[in-house]
Design a protein around this motif. Structure first.
Motif: not given
Length: 295
Positions: A2-5, A187-191, A240-241
């Motif tokens: 995945a693209e990492l931000y 997408s995954a959004y982790i705070r 990630y995958d």
């Protein structure tokens, strides 16, 4: 993969001067421009408190125009999530600004953050579906802090409404959700809110009371240790995958802790490659020297 931000929740903090932003600043120095040279994402929290003028969004685009992969994620106004009273003009006001970012290819997603008290019930699900429908066509992340939303039927509901469930790392108190990324979208959004349990409990007891800026943010004053970050890396790599994009947002912002931990996670998640880190941050957090390309 995945693209990492990776970035922080907000960038305008006076207590970052000296630990991230240089103490000596020229009249032309701009915090966002400086920030975007080091990270590729930022979560905008000011949109939770007020409806910003479109000119502000256009100004942001100009400031990051030299950063090819930089994106903004936008926190939805509290009218939609905490007051739960909104009108068509509110939807239009938010959508207009989101479209500015989309057209500029800088839109990361819309963060819809509900309070801890918002448990998963039939009426609550109906309300969430209504908000999701109001912003159809936009990438959406939903942060819900009550553990009832981690039940299987709730997760199916979120996936059906194209809502990516935000994973949260914070002190485990009462019915708070556990830190467990679950994929309900592309997408995954982790705070990361920190693990300052004592201050977190204290803040719950002071909810609704008048507090200073320092008191309001004490619960976020937490620097993750290298060991904790290694465990966090393992959790993040598990998704990630399964998604196209992964957003990692640090909200432990007091005294620049979020900045330091963002650089450390950047190092870990990019296969332990050396990271460019500003001298101000290296001096404030000496342990970062060993991962710095310029250390």
């Amino acid at each position: 993969m995945a693209e990492l931000y990776i970035g922080t929740a907000g960038w305008s903090y006076k207590d970052w001067v000296g630990s991230f932003y240089p103490k000596a600043q020229s009249a032309k120095f701009d915090w966002l421009k400086f920030y975007s040279a080091w990270f590729n994402a930022v979560e905008v929290n000011s949109t939770y408190y007020r409806y910003l003028e479109p000119g502000i969004f256009k100004g942001w685009l100009r400031k990051v125009e030299d950063m090819e992969d930089f994106v903004f994620t936008i926190k939805l106004h509290q009218d939609f999530t905490h007051k739960r009273q909104f009108a068509t003009e509110h939807v239009r006001a938010v959508s207009y600004n989101l479209d500015i970012l989309k057209e500029g290819e800088r839109f990361g997603g819309l963060l819809i953050q509900f309070p801890y008290s918002f448990a998963c019930t039939g009426p609550a699900m109906d309300y969430v579906a209504g908000v999701a429908s109001a912003f159809e066509g936009y990438e959406k992340f939903i942060e819900i802090r009550h553990s009832s939303w981690q039940r299987r039927e709730a997760l199916r509901f979120l996936a059906h409404n194209n809502l990516s469930l935000c994973a949260i790392d914070q002190p485990s108190i009462g019915k708070a959700v556990e830190f467990r990324p679950v994929i309900t979208g592309d997408s995954a959004y982790i705070r990361f809110h920190g693990r300052n349990e004592e201050a977190w409990r204290s803040s719950l007891g002071n909810y609704g009371k008048k507090q200073t800026y320092e008191q309001q943010n004490e619960r976020y004053k937490y620097l993750y240790s290298p060991g904790e970050l290694a465990e966090i890396e393992t959790v993040i790599r598990e998704v990630y995958d399964k998604v196209k994009k992964v957003f990692v947002i640090m909200n432990n912002h007091p005294t620049g802790y979020a900045v330091a931990n963002s650089f450390e996670l950047l190092h870990l998640l990019r296969d332990r490659g050396k990271v460019d880190i500003p001298e101000t941050t290296l001096k404030t957090f000496p342990r970062l020297v060993k991962i710095a390309a310029n250390g």
